[in-house]
Design an enzyme around this catalytic site. Structure first.
Site, PDB file in Angstrom:
ATOM      1  NE  ARG A 146     -14.446   1.576 -13.881  1.00 38.36           N
ATOM      2  CZ  ARG A 146     -14.484   0.431 -14.550  1.00 38.36           C
ATOM      3  NH1 ARG A 146     -14.939  -0.893 -13.711  1.00 38.36           N
ATOM      4  NH2 ARG A 146     -14.810   0.450 -16.069  1.00 38.36           N
TER       5      ARG A 146
ATOM      6  NE  ARG B 120     -18.545  -2.769  -9.658  1.00 41.99           N
ATOM      7  CZ  ARG B 120     -18.185  -3.686 -10.427  1.00 41.99           C
ATOM      8  NH1 ARG B 120     -18.873  -4.733 -10.643  1.00 41.99           N
ATOM      9  NH2 ARG B 120     -16.986  -3.501 -11.218  1.00 41.99           N
TER      10      ARG B 120
ATOM     11  NE  ARG C 191     -24.604  -1.017 -10.321  1.00 42.67           N
ATOM     12  CZ  ARG C 191     -25.424  -2.172 -10.675  1.00 42.67           C
ATOM     13  NH1 ARG C 191     -26.581  -2.217 -10.091  1.00 42.67           N
ATOM     14  NH2 ARG C 191     -25.125  -2.376 -11.936  1.00 42.67           N
TER      15      ARG C 191
ATOM     16  CG  ASP D  75     -19.062   2.770 -18.863  1.00 39.16           C
ATOM     17  OD1 ASP D  75     -18.382   2.236 -17.899  1.00 39.16           O
ATOM     18  OD2 ASP D  75     -18.601   2.385 -20.048  1.00 39.16           O
TER      19      ASP D  75
ATOM     20  CE1 TYR E 294     -15.746  -3.878 -23.350  1.00 44.61           C
ATOM     21  CE2 TYR E 294     -14.468  -2.099 -23.511  1.00 44.61           C
ATOM     22  CZ  TYR E 294     -14.703  -3.151 -22.872  1.00 44.61           C
ATOM     23  OH  TYR E 294     -13.980  -3.349 -21.769  1.00 44.61           O
TER      24      TYR E 294
HETATM   25  O1  CP3 Z   1     -13.044   5.939 -12.370  1.00 47.31           O
HETATM   26  C1  CP3 Z   1     -14.326   6.306 -11.943  1.00 47.31           C
HETATM   27  O2  CP3 Z   1     -14.551   6.555 -10.802  1.00 47.31           O
HETATM   28  C2  CP3 Z   1     -15.286   7.172 -13.036  1.00 47.31           C
HETATM   29  C3  CP3 Z   1     -16.122   6.178 -13.539  1.00 47.31           C
HETATM   30  C4  CP3 Z   1     -15.675   5.234 -14.728  1.00 47.31           C
HETATM   31  C5  CP3 Z   1     -16.622   3.896 -14.926  1.00 47.31           C
HETATM   32  N1  CP3 Z   1     -15.957   3.390 -15.671  1.00 47.31           N
HETATM   33  C6  CP3 Z   1     -17.630   3.548 -13.957  1.00 47.31           C
HETATM   34  C7  CP3 Z   1     -18.064   2.224 -13.928  1.00 47.31           C
HETATM   35  C8  CP3 Z   1     -14.835   5.232 -15.571  1.00 47.31           C
HETATM   36  C9  CP3 Z   1     -13.750   5.997 -15.829  1.00 47.31           C
HETATM   37  C10 CP3 Z   1     -14.817   4.135 -16.480  1.00 47.31           C
HETATM   38  C11 CP3 Z   1     -14.219   3.916 -17.657  1.00 47.31           C
HETATM   39  C12 CP3 Z   1     -14.420   2.463 -18.215  1.00 47.31           C
HETATM   40  N2  CP3 Z   1     -15.609   1.801 -18.643  1.00 47.31           N
HETATM   41  C13 CP3 Z   1     -13.296   1.715 -19.161  1.00 47.31           C
HETATM   42  C14 CP3 Z   1     -11.835   2.212 -19.183  1.00 47.31           C
HETATM   43  C15 CP3 Z   1     -10.986   2.154 -17.935  1.00 47.31           C
HETATM   44  C16 CP3 Z   1     -10.843   0.558 -17.457  1.00 47.31           C
HETATM   45  O3  CP3 Z   1     -11.453   0.021 -16.627  1.00 47.31           O
HETATM   46  O4  CP3 Z   1     -10.203  -0.046 -18.109  1.00 47.31           O
HETATM   47  C17 CP3 Z   1     -13.995   0.598 -19.674  1.00 47.31           C
HETATM   48  C18 CP3 Z   1     -13.184  -0.489 -20.391  1.00 47.31           C
HETATM   49  C19 CP3 Z   1     -15.485   0.709 -19.284  1.00 47.31           C
HETATM   50  C20 CP3 Z   1     -16.464  -0.376 -19.686  1.00 47.31           C
HETATM   51  C21 CP3 Z   1     -16.963  -1.181 -18.450  1.00 47.31           C
HETATM   52  N3  CP3 Z   1     -17.912  -0.241 -17.545  1.00 47.31           N
HETATM   53  C22 CP3 Z   1     -16.751  -2.301 -18.339  1.00 47.31           C
HETATM   54  C23 CP3 Z   1     -15.946  -3.303 -19.108  1.00 47.31           C
HETATM   55  C24 CP3 Z   1     -17.681  -2.299 -17.093  1.00 47.31           C
HETATM   56  C25 CP3 Z   1     -18.032  -3.890 -16.346  1.00 47.31           C
HETATM   57  C26 CP3 Z   1     -16.799  -4.468 -15.696  1.00 47.31           C
HETATM   58  C27 CP3 Z   1     -16.871  -3.924 -14.320  1.00 47.31           C
HETATM   59  O5  CP3 Z   1     -15.448  -3.388 -13.900  1.00 47.31           O
HETATM   60  O6  CP3 Z   1     -17.845  -4.092 -13.488  1.00 47.31           O
HETATM   61  C28 CP3 Z   1     -18.159  -1.062 -16.566  1.00 47.31           C
HETATM   62  C29 CP3 Z   1     -18.869  -1.095 -15.291  1.00 47.31           C
HETATM   63  C30 CP3 Z   1     -18.516   0.344 -14.797  1.00 47.31           C
HETATM   64  N4  CP3 Z   1     -18.179   1.378 -14.925  1.00 47.31           N
HETATM   65  C31 CP3 Z   1     -18.744   0.143 -13.172  1.00 47.31           C
HETATM   66  C32 CP3 Z   1     -18.400   1.427 -12.662  1.00 47.31           C
HETATM   67  C33 CP3 Z   1     -18.303   1.936 -11.295  1.00 47.31           C
HETATM   68  C34 CP3 Z   1     -19.111  -1.276 -12.200  1.00 47.31           C
HETATM   69  C35 CP3 Z   1     -20.615  -1.352 -12.682  1.00 47.31           C
HETATM   70  C36 CP3 Z   1     -21.620  -1.393 -11.610  1.00 47.31           C
HETATM   71  O7  CP3 Z   1     -21.634  -0.427 -10.660  1.00 47.31           O
HETATM   72  O8  CP3 Z   1     -22.369  -2.312 -11.540  1.00 47.31           O
END
Ligand code: CP3
Length: 356
Positions: free
Chosen positions: A27, A31, A40, A77, A153
């Site tokens: 990540r 944020r 964003r 994602d 999911y």
């Molecule tokens: O790592 C990176 O920088 C690349 C981008 C990336 C995102 N999601 C962007 C994201 C990657 C590799 C993911 C993978 C992802 N997404 C996973 C597996 C990794 C892990 O964290 O276990 C999972 C389970 C998801 C599903 C997901 N996406 C959830 C559950 C959420 C909400 C929880 C949270 O962290 O906010 C997201 C949102 C998300 N995906 C964000 C980002 C940067 C934050 C959302 C935002 O900007 O509002």
């Protein structure tokens, strides 16, 4: 293929000598960076950001411009695949991902198909743009969710502690669940394959919820499919590049023996196991990625350096370590702390790579 200017990550994944331990952060585009929050905001929503290749490219590069990281990861994602299958994905501010049409009936599951690649074209376009902008400075990581984690999911419809609906289906209708996992494995393979064609240099599979399973069920419902995905990618004659494959299972330290047999090049580890023990159990068959606790980044710069030193010492002398956190960086981390971490990894790891 042109040579990368910084190939530490590829070398470490192949367990070849490096001058210092490579580091990137799960990540890393997210944020905690004010420039991410600004982009964003401009995009209007998380999904709009994912689906606009120019903006996805911009946020992918933000951490690379700020810190001397050894890899970029494409901004996307794992839930884009279910979205492309027609489930309708939205991110709700305080809740996370929510599907408009979760899988609640058998007929819905039976009607699913591998998504048309055109529906994920925005990911491949973003990869092409990033590759162009990176100009081979560092490798680019492409990724997918594991079939088990995607199914969790898709059936639940949103994040939920313990994901009770998939656990219930596993008990009551395992054949139907295997049906779903099989179509997801094919979809994941096709999506990774297309990311490779678009230019991704490394593959990573996120099995965030594999840790919900016991060893036997993990093999049957999660690892089995990761294994199929890796085998299909390796045997694809159209793809000569065969990028290295990282398998990350959150809560998966119980499954190291099993994961090593999947055919992956590296295991992503959370903090539940020391790298020393993981290295011993993996018997040097794969590289290891991880595993600092993300909360360490909230500590002072001195403590961050100490924690980095501990993780490096735990892996010890020699090759095959990629430094990372044990899970994603949290939004409350001050960006300067990431600079401290990256510098500490590069500086403090050098003695572990000296020959003789
Ligand atoms: O790592 C990176 O920088 C690349 C981008 C990336 C995102 N999601 C962007 C994201 C990657 C590799 C993911 C993978 C992802 N997404 C996973 C597996 C990794 C892990 O964290 O276990 C999972 C389970 C998801 C599903 C997901 N996406 C959830 C559950 C959420 C909400 C929880 C949270 O962290 O906010 C997201 C949102 C998300 N995906 C964000 C980002 C940067 C934050 C959302 C935002 O900007 O509002």
């Amino acid at each position: 293929m042109p040579e990368l200017k910084n190939d530490r990550l590829l070398k470490a994944l192949a367990r070849q000598p490096v001058d210092m331990t490579p580091v990137w952060i799960m990540r890393q585009a997210g944020r905690y960076l004010p420039e991410y929050r600004a982009t964003r905001e401009r995009a209007g929503s998380f999904m709009k950001l994912c689906k606009t290749p120019e903006l996805a490219c911009e946020v992918t590069l933000q951490p690379i411009e700020r810190f001397p990281l050894d890899a970029a990861i494409i901004f996307s994602d794992i839930l884009t695949i279910p979205d492309a299958m027609g489930l309708g994905l939205n991110f709700i501010e305080s809740k996370g991902p929510v599907f408009a049409r979760p899988l609640q009936r058998e007929a819905q599951i039976k009607g699913l198909e591998v998504p048309d690649p055109a529906r994920l074209q925005y990911v491949y376009e973003a990869i092409s743009l990033v590759k162009h902008e990176l100009a081979d400075r560092v490798p680019l990581i492409g990724f997918c969710g594991s079939p088990w984690t995607l199914a969790a999911y898709m059936i639940e419809g949103e994040s939920s502690p313990g994901f009770p609906r998939i656990m219930q289906m596993m008990q009551e209708n395992p054949a139907l669940l295997h049906n779903l996992l099989d179509i997801l494995a094919k979809s994941v393979t096709a999506h990774l394959e297309a990311q490779i064609q678009a230019g991704a240099d490394v593959m990573m599979l996120f099995d965030t919820w594999g840790g919900l399973l016991d060893n036997e069920k993990y093999r049957e419902f999660s690892l089995n499919y990761a294994h199929q995905i890796i085998a299909r990618l390796r045997h694809n004659h159209y793809n000569k590049r065969k990028p290295p494959f990282i398998l990350f299972t959150k809560g998966g330290s119980r499954f190291i023996d099993e994961m090593v047999e999947s055919g992956c090049d590296a295991l992503g580890l959370d903090w539940e196991i020391s790298l020393a023990e993981a290295r011993h159990r993996a018997r040097s068959k794969v590289a290891l990625q991880g595993n600092m606790h993300p909360a360490c980044l909230l500590e002072s710069p001195e403590v961050i350096r100490q924690e980095v030193a501990k993780v490096l010492a735990s892996f010890g002398q020699g090759e095959g370590h990629v430094f990372n956190l044990g899970h994603g960086i949290t939004p409350d981390v001050p960006p300067e702390h990431v600079a401290v971490l990256v510098e500490a990894v590069h500086e403090l790891s050098q003695p572990y790579h000296q020959k003789g």
